[in-house]
Design a protein around this motif. Sequence first.
Motif, PDB file in Angstrom:
ATOM      1  N   VAL A  43       0.875  -1.676   0.058  1.00 27.51           N
ATOM      2  CA  VAL A  43      -0.281   0.283  -0.092  1.00 27.51           C
ATOM      3  C   VAL A  43       0.694   1.502   0.168  1.00 27.51           C
ATOM      4  CG1 VAL A  43      -1.662   1.229   1.291  1.00 27.51           C
ATOM      5  CG2 VAL A  43      -1.417  -1.186   1.256  1.00 27.51           C
ATOM      6  N   LEU A  44       2.089   1.101   1.036  1.00 31.63           N
ATOM      7  CA  LEU A  44       2.333   2.706   1.423  1.00 31.63           C
ATOM      8  C   LEU A  44       3.656   2.453  -0.144  1.00 31.63           C
ATOM      9  CD1 LEU A  44       1.901   3.028   4.945  1.00 31.63           C
ATOM     10  CD2 LEU A  44       0.594   3.916   2.854  1.00 31.63           C
ATOM     11  N   HIS A  45       4.680   1.362   0.130  1.00 34.42           N
ATOM     12  CA  HIS A  45       5.464   2.014  -0.855  1.00 34.42           C
ATOM     13  C   HIS A  45       7.295   2.402  -0.534  1.00 34.42           C
ATOM     14  CE1 HIS A  45       3.527   0.474  -4.233  1.00 34.42           C
ATOM     15  NE2 HIS A  45       2.827   1.118  -4.380  1.00 34.42           N
ATOM     16  N   GLU A  46       6.665   1.867   0.781  1.00 37.26           N
ATOM     17  CA  GLU A  46       8.099   2.325   1.915  1.00 37.26           C
ATOM     18  C   GLU A  46       9.580   1.470   1.843  1.00 37.26           C
ATOM     19  OE1 GLU A  46       5.834   2.184   5.688  1.00 37.26           O
ATOM     20  OE2 GLU A  46       5.399   3.959   5.617  1.00 37.26           O
ATOM     21  N   ASN A  59       9.063   3.700  -7.123  1.00 33.74           N
ATOM     22  CA  ASN A  59       7.886   2.368  -6.688  1.00 33.74           C
ATOM     23  C   ASN A  59       8.044   1.651  -7.905  1.00 33.74           C
ATOM     24  OD1 ASN A  59       7.323   4.204  -4.546  1.00 33.74           O
ATOM     25  ND2 ASN A  59       5.256   4.443  -5.159  1.00 33.74           N
ATOM     26  N   ILE A 161       0.440   3.934  -6.293  1.00 29.82           N
ATOM     27  CA  ILE A 161      -0.768   5.188  -5.688  1.00 29.82           C
ATOM     28  C   ILE A 161      -0.600   6.295  -6.859  1.00 29.82           C
ATOM     29  CG2 ILE A 161      -0.109   6.185  -4.156  1.00 29.82           C
ATOM     30  CD1 ILE A 161      -3.275   6.616  -3.936  1.00 29.82           C
ATOM     31  N   ASN A 162       0.555   6.492  -7.407  1.00 31.29           N
ATOM     32  CA  ASN A 162       1.392   7.471  -8.310  1.00 31.29           C
ATOM     33  C   ASN A 162       0.445   7.347  -9.146  1.00 31.29           C
ATOM     34  OD1 ASN A 162       2.619   8.835  -6.087  1.00 31.29           O
ATOM     35  ND2 ASN A 162       4.305   7.419  -6.139  1.00 31.29           N
ATOM     36  N   GLY A 163       0.890   6.060  -9.564  1.00 30.20           N
ATOM     37  CA  GLY A 163      -0.402   5.727 -10.709  1.00 30.20           C
ATOM     38  C   GLY A 163      -1.615   5.835 -11.706  1.00 30.20           C
ATOM     39  N   VAL A 165      -3.489   7.972  -8.862  1.00 26.04           N
ATOM     40  CA  VAL A 165      -3.811   9.905  -8.882  1.00 26.04           C
ATOM     41  C   VAL A 165      -3.532   9.706 -10.403  1.00 26.04           C
ATOM     42  CG1 VAL A 165      -2.902  11.663  -8.242  1.00 26.04           C
ATOM     43  CG2 VAL A 165      -3.350   9.589  -6.504  1.00 26.04           C
ATOM     44  N   MET A 166      -2.653   9.943 -11.151  1.00 21.04           N
ATOM     45  CA  MET A 166      -2.011  10.107 -12.601  1.00 21.04           C
ATOM     46  C   MET A 166      -2.819  10.117 -13.881  1.00 21.04           C
ATOM     47  SD  MET A 166      -1.515   9.121 -15.745  1.00 21.04           S
ATOM     48  CE  MET A 166      -0.842   7.630 -16.026  1.00 21.04           C
TER      49      MET A 166
ATOM     50  N   LEU B   5      -0.231   8.029   1.920  1.00 19.78           N
ATOM     51  CA  LEU B   5      -0.298   6.818   1.333  1.00 19.78           C
ATOM     52  C   LEU B   5       0.587   7.475   1.041  1.00 19.78           C
ATOM     53  CD1 LEU B   5      -3.948   7.041  -0.083  1.00 19.78           C
ATOM     54  CD2 LEU B   5      -2.402   5.498   1.588  1.00 19.78           C
ATOM     55  N   ASN B   6       2.220   8.213   0.924  1.00 19.57           N
ATOM     56  CA  ASN B   6       3.315   8.375   0.441  1.00 19.57           C
ATOM     57  C   ASN B   6       3.422   9.044  -1.216  1.00 19.57           C
ATOM     58  OD1 ASN B   6       5.345   8.231   2.331  1.00 19.57           O
ATOM     59  ND2 ASN B   6       5.016   5.995   1.955  1.00 19.57           N
ATOM     60  N   ILE B   7       1.777   9.657  -1.849  1.00 17.41           N
ATOM     61  CA  ILE B   7       2.176  10.281  -2.618  1.00 17.41           C
ATOM     62  C   ILE B   7       2.757  11.003  -3.328  1.00 17.41           C
ATOM     63  CG2 ILE B   7       0.723  11.462  -3.970  1.00 17.41           C
ATOM     64  CD1 ILE B   7      -2.393  10.324  -2.257  1.00 17.41           C
ATOM     65  N   ASN B   8       3.298  10.537  -4.208  1.00 15.54           N
ATOM     66  CA  ASN B   8       4.767  10.919  -4.309  1.00 15.54           C
ATOM     67  C   ASN B   8       4.649  12.214  -5.786  1.00 15.54           C
ATOM     68  OD1 ASN B   8       7.710  12.337  -5.864  1.00 15.54           O
ATOM     69  ND2 ASN B   8       8.163  10.923  -4.510  1.00 15.54           N
ATOM     70  N   ILE B  12       4.123  10.809 -10.380  1.00 13.54           N
ATOM     71  CA  ILE B  12       3.089  11.328 -10.504  1.00 13.54           C
ATOM     72  C   ILE B  12       3.499  11.637 -11.953  1.00 13.54           C
ATOM     73  CG2 ILE B  12       0.574  12.418 -11.412  1.00 13.54           C
ATOM     74  CD1 ILE B  12       0.458  12.235  -7.626  1.00 13.54           C
TER      75      ILE B  12
END
Lengths: 268, 164
Positions: A43-46, A59, A161-163, A165-166, B5-8, B12
Amino acid sequence: MDKDKKIIMIVIFAVVLALIIGTVIVKATGDNESIGELMRDAVLHETNKISLFGLKDVNPGLISAFTVTGILFVFSLIVRIFVIPKFKMVPGRFQLLLESLVGFFDNLAKLNSPHRNKFLGAYIFAAGVYIFTGTVFELFGIQVITTRGASIALPAPLADINGAVMIGCLSYLIILSGGIAGNKLKGVVRTLKEFSLPVSMSFRLFGALLSGALVTELVYHYIHLSYGLPVLVGILFTLLHALIQTYVLTMLTSLFYGEVSEPSHKIK
Amino acid sequence: MSVPLNINLQQILIHLLNFVILFAVLYFFLYDPVKKFMDNRIQYYQDIDEQAKQNLQEAENTKKEYLRKLNCVDNEIEEKRQAAYKKISENTAESMLLAKQKAESIISDARKKAEDEHNKILEQAQDEIADMVVAATEKIVLKSGTSESYEQFLAAAERSENNE
């Protein structure tokens, strides 16, 4: 059953049996992450990051996105050079597949946005192909090495999540552009009314693909769930939600695009 | 401030760049050529359909024209037939009239001729009767040889004249 078939069946059975015994006997190596840590990282890709050509740690989903784009680029190039010039008036199987794919998204755009749909058709085609291919891509389980030295399977690009959101925000911007092109300022107002759309689209996509990834992780984490069950969970569920998410995002985008770009009718 | 959620944002944007490239590739290599081909095919079959409809329309028009001409020919034939019938009727009436006139003339001539014949026969008969009377009278006179006979003769001649 003739002799050759019998031999093939025996060989397959022996290989399957050897693999089952092998999976039980051979112990897993590397760091033993708990299922909780695995899911948290999904979930968080930490913790699990991949180095992007030594420039930056990113990520794994971004590497998946590049890989999917590369695969689609090569595929499209081959089709453009070798297949499309040989298209016939009465299509063959592969031509029919391509035409059905293009026709499906084109018709979806025309159906939901009858006034303005040329760009929309191209966009939902690209988004649909990207979501479907990206989701199916996780089935191949391509291994990469993380910055910590561990080996992980590349996830779906939109499980990042970044993909998600994009693609959610981009779809919203495309809808906004349709509103401006169709109705100028009124179109902007109409689009801004749906201010929750980018968040809902992004997180719907992220949630759907992440849940698939989590269930798959869960199944593969325990040895006794790894026999037979992945056929159902790993393949059928992945294919199913690839189709569903492709349809949902493209349908929602075209629906809202059609709504905001529809010319307003003056009340007499 | 950490983003949930570590949105970067940077990632993006990299995702966006990746998708824009993918969009361009898919549009120019797949979507546009396939769609153009499909549109051309639709246009091709629409043209054929249009041509077929046009040909059908032309055939319909030609058929109507032929039917119209055929009807005209029928009417013309009917007119000519009626004209011929009329002419024949007129000729027949004229012929009958001439025949009637000729018949009347023949009958009239025949009657006249018969009357002449009758008159002629009557005259001949009268002459013969007169001759016979004279001959008989002569015989009687010759037998009796008297004035009495002569008187009888005269009386007979007078009666005869009165009768006429």
